[in-house]
Design an enzyme around this catalytic site. Structure first.
Site, PDB file in Angstrom:
ATOM      1  N   ASP A  38       0.777  -1.289   0.105  1.00 29.44           N
ATOM      2  CA  ASP A  38       0.168  -0.073  -0.030  1.00 29.44           C
ATOM      3  C   ASP A  38       0.879   1.341  -0.264  1.00 29.44           C
ATOM      4  O   ASP A  38       1.891   1.006   0.640  1.00 29.44           O
ATOM      5  CB  ASP A  38      -1.113  -0.102   1.370  1.00 29.44           C
ATOM      6  N   ARG A  87     -19.075 -10.470   2.230  1.00 32.75           N
ATOM      7  CA  ARG A  87     -19.914  -9.690   3.157  1.00 32.75           C
ATOM      8  C   ARG A  87     -19.218  -8.888   4.252  1.00 32.75           C
ATOM      9  O   ARG A  87     -18.358  -9.727   5.073  1.00 32.75           O
ATOM     10  CB  ARG A  87     -20.910 -10.492   3.822  1.00 32.75           C
ATOM     11  N   LYS A 138     -19.893 -10.255 -11.199  1.00 32.50           N
ATOM     12  CA  LYS A 138     -19.708  -9.628 -10.094  1.00 32.50           C
ATOM     13  C   LYS A 138     -20.964  -8.497  -9.989  1.00 32.50           C
ATOM     14  O   LYS A 138     -21.758  -8.364  -9.174  1.00 32.50           O
ATOM     15  CB  LYS A 138     -18.284  -8.814  -9.943  1.00 32.50           C
ATOM     16  N   ASN A 186     -24.436  -8.490  -7.452  1.00 31.79           N
ATOM     17  CA  ASN A 186     -24.830  -7.483  -6.581  1.00 31.79           C
ATOM     18  C   ASN A 186     -25.973  -6.631  -7.187  1.00 31.79           C
ATOM     19  O   ASN A 186     -26.983  -6.434  -6.090  1.00 31.79           O
ATOM     20  CB  ASN A 186     -23.596  -6.505  -6.447  1.00 31.79           C
ATOM     21  N   PHE A 244     -31.714 -12.250   1.972  1.00 33.58           N
ATOM     22  CA  PHE A 244     -31.853 -10.842   1.003  1.00 33.58           C
ATOM     23  C   PHE A 244     -33.497 -10.402   1.173  1.00 33.58           C
ATOM     24  O   PHE A 244     -33.652  -9.670   0.131  1.00 33.58           O
ATOM     25  CB  PHE A 244     -31.010 -10.336  -0.073  1.00 33.58           C
ATOM     26  N   LEU A 245     -34.179 -11.036   1.793  1.00 31.14           N
ATOM     27  CA  LEU A 245     -35.695 -10.725   1.878  1.00 31.14           C
ATOM     28  C   LEU A 245     -35.932 -10.034   3.130  1.00 31.14           C
ATOM     29  O   LEU A 245     -37.012 -10.526   3.734  1.00 31.14           O
ATOM     30  CB  LEU A 245     -36.349 -11.833   1.687  1.00 31.14           C
ATOM     31  N   GLY A 284     -27.077  -0.094   1.538  1.00 28.84           N
ATOM     32  CA  GLY A 284     -25.998   0.620   1.614  1.00 28.84           C
ATOM     33  C   GLY A 284     -24.783   0.165   1.490  1.00 28.84           C
ATOM     34  O   GLY A 284     -24.586  -0.950   1.105  1.00 28.84           O
ATOM     35  N   CYS A 294     -20.545  -1.754  -1.706  1.00 24.40           N
ATOM     36  CA  CYS A 294     -20.840  -2.464  -3.008  1.00 24.40           C
ATOM     37  C   CYS A 294     -22.117  -1.999  -3.557  1.00 24.40           C
ATOM     38  O   CYS A 294     -22.016  -1.649  -4.711  1.00 24.40           O
ATOM     39  CB  CYS A 294     -20.829  -3.888  -2.427  1.00 24.40           C
ATOM     40  N   LYS A 309     -22.550   1.582  -5.051  1.00 27.13           N
ATOM     41  CA  LYS A 309     -21.496   1.909  -6.182  1.00 27.13           C
ATOM     42  C   LYS A 309     -21.373   1.029  -7.478  1.00 27.13           C
ATOM     43  O   LYS A 309     -21.571   1.370  -8.746  1.00 27.13           O
ATOM     44  CB  LYS A 309     -19.955   1.549  -5.387  1.00 27.13           C
TER      45      LYS A 309
END
Length: 433
Positions: free
Chosen positions: A30, A154, A207, A211, A252-253, A260, A263, A266
């Site tokens: 980095d 996640r 990907k 999403n 996801f229900l 938010g 991922c 965006k």
């Protein structure tokens, strides 16, 4: 295998530490000298459960190290992963690929022949082609390969997701590069984690498509929750009823204040931009983005409605600020729009979050950050549960009510029920029930 990870943020650090735990020799690179110094002192730049112990274990074992020197770090590597940020670009919503391309230019003069360059960053379709072009233009005689290997981590469960993935996706045009990737992921392949080899462009699109689909499921159930409130139905029963269908699935229900994080917002915007540029509009995704943005402000209005329609001069307590529990990530968190709506209406806001207050304070300086949920609700006219941290699942509701001025409890995650809230003296509002 010897691996370099360019970028030591969320994806790079988690991936690097997990690869090292598999037995590979990994160096995370980095440009941020202070970040590398902190990592060498085992101070994590992000909050992710178990990451500090995983990093320390592998540093102590000599399998994981950190550096700011890219050229020295990539020498002798079998694979170099690009895991730098790709934030939404101002103005058009496209992914900002400047960090990816800058890393590619630097790698062109530093890598050894037969090195595999792996894009781990989330990038639009065709980015691998451009990375390949940049390196070839700078070093025409170099033999190398560019591979797409998207992450599906996640936040809050990233280590488990990496070590026990639903699938591993690798997009490559070169057979020898596939062999390298197969060797890198061999520990997972032996555990029967499915590995899907595709073309590079297909991998890049997988990907974004994944999403966008998950964001669509979230937005769909949120709109069903609104309809439930109008019709007198219960969205949790509706979720269970449709989720038991194997073609739909239960994940996801869960109705809430909107999606938010780093991922979904965006990546849906980037997919929209890619589709527009290629004259193939994705209208469902466009509707999802619009509906989700509107929902966050609507949650602020829901709090105001619970106080009788007037928030001016009133105190609102928010419990939870991060976009989800077990992270300190505030990127595109629903709380940001909720706070702005309440401030616009003249409310004073006190908030608590187990991990996110330091980050939250940078973007919402008008909010009073306090040390506990009970301190936040003291003398409040209303309290809203925005993020479903475990710390908020077993609050003493009677104690909570006793220190408040008002009695409005707005449960945006449906973690309590109406009977127990009303027994404690609250006027209770939830989502879709």
């Amino acid at each position: 295998m010897k691996i370099a990870m360019i970028g030591s943020g969320y994806v790079g650090l988690v991936s690097g530490a997990c690869f090292a735990d598999f037995g590979h020799q990994v160096i995370c690179v980095d440009k941020d000298e202070s970040k590398i110094a902190r990592l060498n002192d085992n101070i994590m730049p992000i909050y992710e459960p178990g990451l500090d112990n995983l990093v320390k274990t592998n540093v102590d074992a000599g399998r994981l190290s950190f550096s700011t020197d890219l050229a020295a770090s990539v020498k002798g590597c079998d694979a170099v992963f690009i895991a730098v940020g790709t934030p939404s670009r101002r103005g058009d919503g496209h992914a900002d690929l400047s960090y990816v391309y800058a890393a590619s230019e630097e790698l062109a003069g530093a890598i050894d022949p037969k090195t595999v360059i792996v894009t781990k960053s989330t990038v639009p379709v065709g980015t691998g082609d451009e990375v390949e072009r940049i390196i070839k233009e700078a070093n025409p005689s170099l033999e190398f390969a560019v591979v797409s290997n998207p992450e599906f981590l996640r936040e809050g469960a990233a280590i488990g997701d990496f070590k026990r993935p639903d699938r591993i996706v690798v997009g490559s045009e070169e057979d020898w590069a596939k062999d390298v990737m197969h060797a890198i992921y061999r520990p997972l392949f032996l555990n029967e984690s499915p590995i899907l080899f595709t073309s590079r462009r297909s991998s890049e699109l997988i990907k974004y498509a994944a999403n966008a689909f998950l964001a669509t499921k979230i937005t769909f159930i949120n709109e069903m929750a609104d309809l439930c409130e109008k019709l007198g139905a219960n969205v949790q029963d509706v979720s269970r009823g449709i989720g038991l269908d194997g073609r739909i699935g239960a994940k996801f229900l869960h109705a809430g204040p909107g999606y938010g994080g780093s991922c979904f917002p965006k990546d849906t915007l980037a997919l929209l931009k890619t589709a527009q540029d290629n004259e193939s509009p994705v209208r469902i995704v466009s509707a999802v983005v619009e509906a989700n943005d509107l929902r966050k402000r609507a949650m602020g209005r829901k709090v105001i409605a619970a106080m009788g329609g007037d928030a001016r001069g009133k105190k609102v307590a928010l419990l939870g600020l991060t976009f989800k529990p077990n992270t300190d990530d505030m990127r595109d968190a629903p709380s940001i729009a909720i706070v702005q709506t309440l401030l616009d209406a003249g409310a004073h806001i006190a908030a608590h979050d187990p991990e996110g207050m330091e980050e939250a304070a940078k973007i919402m300086p008008e909010v009073e950050m306090v040390n506990s949920a009970y301190d936040a609700v003291a003398d409040a006219d209303a309290v809203a549960i925005v993020t479903e941290w475990d710390a908020y699942r077993a609050l003493d509701l009677q104690k909570l009510r006793s220190v408040m001025k008002g009695k409005a409890l707005i449960d945006m995650r449906n973690i309590y029920n109406q009977a127990q809230a009303e027994e404690a003296g609250f006027s209770y509002s939830s989502i879709g029930r």
